[in-house]
Design a protein around this motif. Structure first.
Motif, mmCIF file in Angstrom:
data_model
loop_
_atom_site.group_PDB
_atom_site.id
_atom_site.type_symbol
_atom_site.label_atom_id
_atom_site.label_comp_id
_atom_site.label_asym_id
_atom_site.label_seq_id
_atom_site.Cartn_x
_atom_site.Cartn_y
_atom_site.Cartn_z
ATOM 1 N N HIS A 58 0.822 -1.209 0.000
ATOM 2 C CA HIS A 58 0.000 0.000 0.000
ATOM 3 C C HIS A 58 0.857 1.262 0.000
ATOM 4 O O HIS A 58 0.444 2.299 -0.518
ATOM 5 C CB HIS A 58 -0.927 0.002 1.217
ATOM 6 N N GLU A 59 2.052 1.151 0.564
ATOM 7 C CA GLU A 59 2.986 2.277 0.579
ATOM 8 C C GLU A 59 3.832 2.338 -0.688
ATOM 9 O O GLU A 59 4.685 3.213 -0.833
ATOM 10 C CB GLU A 59 3.896 2.175 1.801
ATOM 11 N N GLY A 60 3.613 1.387 -1.606
ATOM 12 C CA GLY A 60 4.367 1.380 -2.857
ATOM 13 C C GLY A 60 5.663 0.606 -2.797
ATOM 14 O O GLY A 60 6.479 0.670 -3.717
ATOM 15 N N ILE A 61 5.882 -0.146 -1.709
ATOM 16 C CA ILE A 61 7.114 -0.909 -1.511
ATOM 17 C C ILE A 61 6.865 -2.374 -1.857
ATOM 18 O O ILE A 61 5.918 -2.983 -1.364
ATOM 19 C CB ILE A 61 7.607 -0.794 -0.058
ATOM 20 N N GLY A 62 7.735 -2.945 -2.686
ATOM 21 C CA GLY A 62 7.641 -4.365 -3.004
ATOM 22 C C GLY A 62 7.485 -4.624 -4.483
ATOM 23 O O GLY A 62 6.748 -3.926 -5.178
ATOM 24 N N ASP A 63 8.213 -5.649 -4.961
ATOM 25 C CA ASP A 63 8.182 -6.019 -6.374
ATOM 26 C C ASP A 63 7.788 -7.474 -6.585
ATOM 27 O O ASP A 63 7.245 -7.819 -7.630
ATOM 28 C CB ASP A 63 9.551 -5.764 -6.994
ATOM 29 N N THR A 64 8.086 -8.325 -5.626
ATOM 30 C CA THR A 64 7.609 -9.709 -5.639
ATOM 31 C C THR A 64 7.155 -10.045 -4.224
ATOM 32 O O THR A 64 7.616 -9.440 -3.249
ATOM 33 C CB THR A 64 8.706 -10.712 -6.084
ATOM 34 N N ILE A 65 6.253 -11.025 -4.123
ATOM 35 C CA ILE A 65 5.762 -11.423 -2.799
ATOM 36 C C ILE A 65 5.662 -12.936 -2.699
ATOM 37 O O ILE A 65 5.459 -13.619 -3.697
ATOM 38 C CB ILE A 65 4.380 -10.801 -2.470
ATOM 39 N N ARG A 66 5.831 -13.408 -1.479
ATOM 40 C CA ARG A 66 5.513 -14.801 -1.175
ATOM 41 C C ARG A 66 4.773 -14.842 0.156
ATOM 42 O O ARG A 66 5.253 -14.315 1.165
ATOM 43 C CB ARG A 66 6.771 -15.661 -1.064
ATOM 44 N N VAL A 67 3.617 -15.449 0.159
ATOM 45 C CA VAL A 67 2.854 -15.665 1.385
ATOM 46 C C VAL A 67 3.200 -17.061 1.881
ATOM 47 O O VAL A 67 2.853 -18.059 1.261
ATOM 48 C CB VAL A 67 1.345 -15.546 1.124
ATOM 49 N N SER A 68 3.914 -17.147 2.995
ATOM 50 C CA SER A 68 4.368 -18.441 3.512
ATOM 51 C C SER A 68 3.274 -19.107 4.339
ATOM 52 O O SER A 68 2.755 -18.501 5.281
ATOM 53 C CB SER A 68 5.612 -18.251 4.380
ATOM 54 N N VAL A 69 2.941 -20.344 3.987
ATOM 55 C CA VAL A 69 1.923 -21.104 4.710
ATOM 56 C C VAL A 69 2.490 -22.472 5.061
ATOM 57 O O VAL A 69 3.102 -23.141 4.218
ATOM 58 C CB VAL A 69 0.652 -21.283 3.857
ATOM 59 N N THR A 70 2.295 -22.906 6.298
ATOM 60 C CA THR A 70 2.675 -24.255 6.693
ATOM 61 C C THR A 70 1.705 -25.236 6.048
ATOM 62 O O THR A 70 0.505 -25.194 6.306
ATOM 63 C CB THR A 70 2.630 -24.418 8.221
ATOM 64 N N GLY A 71 2.233 -26.113 5.182
ATOM 65 C CA GLY A 71 1.364 -27.063 4.483
ATOM 66 C C GLY A 71 1.536 -26.948 2.984
ATOM 67 O O GLY A 71 2.585 -26.524 2.486
ATOM 68 N N ASN A 72 0.502 -27.318 2.250
ATOM 69 C CA ASN A 72 0.549 -27.309 0.794
ATOM 70 C C ASN A 72 0.774 -25.883 0.282
ATOM 71 O O ASN A 72 -0.041 -24.993 0.524
ATOM 72 C CB ASN A 72 -0.758 -27.857 0.229
ATOM 73 N N PRO A 73 1.866 -25.629 -0.455
ATOM 74 C CA PRO A 73 2.147 -24.259 -0.890
ATOM 75 C C PRO A 73 1.148 -23.714 -1.908
ATOM 76 O O PRO A 73 1.111 -22.497 -2.128
ATOM 77 C CB PRO A 73 3.550 -24.369 -1.498
ATOM 78 N N VAL A 74 0.353 -24.582 -2.521
ATOM 79 C CA VAL A 74 -0.643 -24.096 -3.484
ATOM 80 C C VAL A 74 -1.601 -23.111 -2.813
ATOM 81 O O VAL A 74 -2.073 -22.158 -3.440
ATOM 82 C CB VAL A 74 -1.414 -25.271 -4.123
ATOM 83 N N SER A 75 -1.854 -23.312 -1.523
ATOM 84 C CA SER A 75 -2.764 -22.411 -0.801
ATOM 85 C C SER A 75 -2.185 -20.997 -0.696
ATOM 86 O O SER A 75 -2.931 -20.034 -0.481
ATOM 87 C CB SER A 75 -3.065 -22.956 0.591
ATOM 88 N N GLU A 76 -0.860 -20.865 -0.845
ATOM 89 C CA GLU A 76 -0.236 -19.547 -0.754
ATOM 90 C C GLU A 76 -0.658 -18.625 -1.897
ATOM 91 O O GLU A 76 -0.752 -17.405 -1.725
ATOM 92 C CB GLU A 76 1.291 -19.688 -0.783
ATOM 93 N N ILE A 77 -0.917 -19.221 -3.046
ATOM 94 C CA ILE A 77 -1.134 -18.414 -4.247
ATOM 95 C C ILE A 77 -2.435 -17.630 -4.156
ATOM 96 O O ILE A 77 -2.484 -16.435 -4.472
ATOM 97 C CB ILE A 77 -1.118 -19.295 -5.505
ATOM 98 N N GLY A 78 -3.495 -18.289 -3.709
ATOM 99 C CA GLY A 78 -4.768 -17.596 -3.559
ATOM 100 C C GLY A 78 -4.678 -16.449 -2.564
ATOM 101 O O GLY A 78 -5.255 -15.376 -2.783
ATOM 102 N N LEU A 79 -3.954 -16.669 -1.463
ATOM 103 C CA LEU A 79 -3.782 -15.595 -0.482
ATOM 104 C C LEU A 79 -3.004 -14.429 -1.077
ATOM 105 O O LEU A 79 -3.338 -13.262 -0.854
ATOM 106 C CB LEU A 79 -3.049 -16.127 0.751
ATOM 107 N N ALA A 80 -1.962 -14.746 -1.834
ATOM 108 C CA ALA A 80 -1.146 -13.680 -2.428
ATOM 109 C C ALA A 80 -1.969 -12.820 -3.381
ATOM 110 O O ALA A 80 -1.936 -11.577 -3.314
ATOM 111 C CB ALA A 80 0.042 -14.301 -3.168
ATOM 112 N N TYR A 81 -2.716 -13.478 -4.248
ATOM 113 C CA TYR A 81 -3.534 -12.700 -5.185
ATOM 114 C C TYR A 81 -4.678 -11.995 -4.471
ATOM 115 O O TYR A 81 -5.132 -10.929 -4.908
ATOM 116 C CB TYR A 81 -4.058 -13.593 -6.300
#
Length: 356
Positions: free
Chosen positions: A226-249
């Protein structure tokens, strides 16, 4: 779409065929949890991540056997591959020789001479290096200087390592400063963002299971974006990493930065709800995993207020006792039976996305 604060201008670099920084969209990354040495399982998980919307993937390289199969994995996938290296510089050299698109290292775990070898090889192969600072593995002298793994200590570590690589004539660099403590992570990224224009990879490390990760990542990653900082992101989740993608988007969509995939809105339910809304939402979410089209879908438990409350939705269902209303843009289209909800809705979505 840009962040509300205006995107921080950073250097542009290419990680394989994906641009990071500059005017490129915020890139969504993840990391496999398979044994990297199990090539078929790792490739299968990467394919699942890609289908869910992952754009860059990282794999762990704990030993020489894992390092030796990186080229085979690379040949079996379509998205850029990052090798995650700790302590052993020879694994980084093996990874680079197999044409991985990038490596992640913590230079504090490696000697200057070994880093020089890595930089020479990375320059020859056009490999990106991510300097990955982690609060849990910060240099002892900086922890003593700052009284612990503070934001200031992390920022100084990142800038020191950045200067080291620059002194070696290398600038294909990304930075990350991850902590499980959200305020520390936020402050560390802010400090570094003021002092360099290299692309920043955002993440809250060891964020926990789905709910805890969603909370911590939405606050930490979301506030910085929101402050304009960041170019890539990863939402770390314990478990199946596929669940990370929905949270990130979901974070990107909530901030109106990137709108990829469905935005499913549903009411919290109340005494007026006379359908199994929980099951309906779960079935629709599962059916739409991997959908790339931007569509707002409303699932409401009340035929009285549902269509009006979700007037901005592209399509939705408002359910009553055994029946419901299919509506588009707040306008009721027709009445349907409860057992038809999912089938009819998915048909409508398929028809709408064909014309997008």
């Amino acid at each position: 779409m840009n962040s509300p604060a205006g995107r921080r201008k950073t250097k542009a670099l290419w990680v394989g065929n994906v641009q990071v920084g500059g005017d490129a969209p915020i890139v969504v990354q993840s990391m496999t949890c398979t044994d990297t040495r199990n090539v078929p399982a790792t490739i299968a998980q990467i394919e699942a991540l890609e289908n869910a919307g992952c754009e860059i993937v990282r794999v762990a390289v704990p030993d020489a056997d894992a390092a030796a199969v990186l080229g085979e994995i690379k040949k079996g996938i379509r998205i850029p591959l990052i090798a995650d290296i700790h302590f052993n510089a020879s694994y980084a050299l093996m990874a680079i020789d197999q044409d991985v698109d990038g490596i992640r290292i913590n230079p504090g775990n490696l000697g200057r001479e070994k880093i020089a070898d890595i930089v020479r090889s990375a320059r020859e192969h056009n490999t990106v290096i991510r300097i990955g600072i982690n609060a849990g593995s910060l240099e002892k002298n900086l922890q003593e200087k700052y009284g612990g793994p503070t934001a200031g200590a992390m920022a100084e570590s990142a800038l020191n390592h950045l200067a080291l690589l620059e002194d070696m004539g290398f600038d294909r660099i990304k930075l990350s400063l991850k902590s499980s403590h959200v305020p520390t992570m936020i402050d560390a990224y802010r400090m570094v963002a003021e002092k360099t224009d290299y692309p920043l990879h955002l993440g809250v490390t060891e964020a926990g299971t789905l709910v805890n990760s969603a909370i911590k990542s939405s606050i930490g990653i979301g506030l910085l974006l929101h402050e304009g900082i960041g170019d890539t992101i990863r939402v770390s989740v314990t478990g199946n990493p596929v669940s990370e993608i929905g949270l990130a988007y979901g974070i990107l969509r909530a901030l109106d930065i990137r709108r990829i995939g469905p935005d499913i809105i549903s009411c919290p339910t109340c005494g007026r709800c006379e359908i199994d809304l929980f099951s309906l939402v779960e079935r629709v979410e599962q059916a739409l995993v991997g959908m790339k089209e931007d569509l707002k879908i409303a699932l409401m438990g009340c035929v009285v207020n549902g269509p009006g409350e979700a007037a901005e939705a592209d399509v939705g269902i408002a359910g009553g006792r055994g029946t419901g209303l299919l509506f588009k843009k707040g306008r009721v289209v027709r009445k349907i039976k409860e057992e038809e909800f999912v089938e009819v809705l998915l048909q409508e979505i398929a028809e709408m996305t064909r014309h997008k």
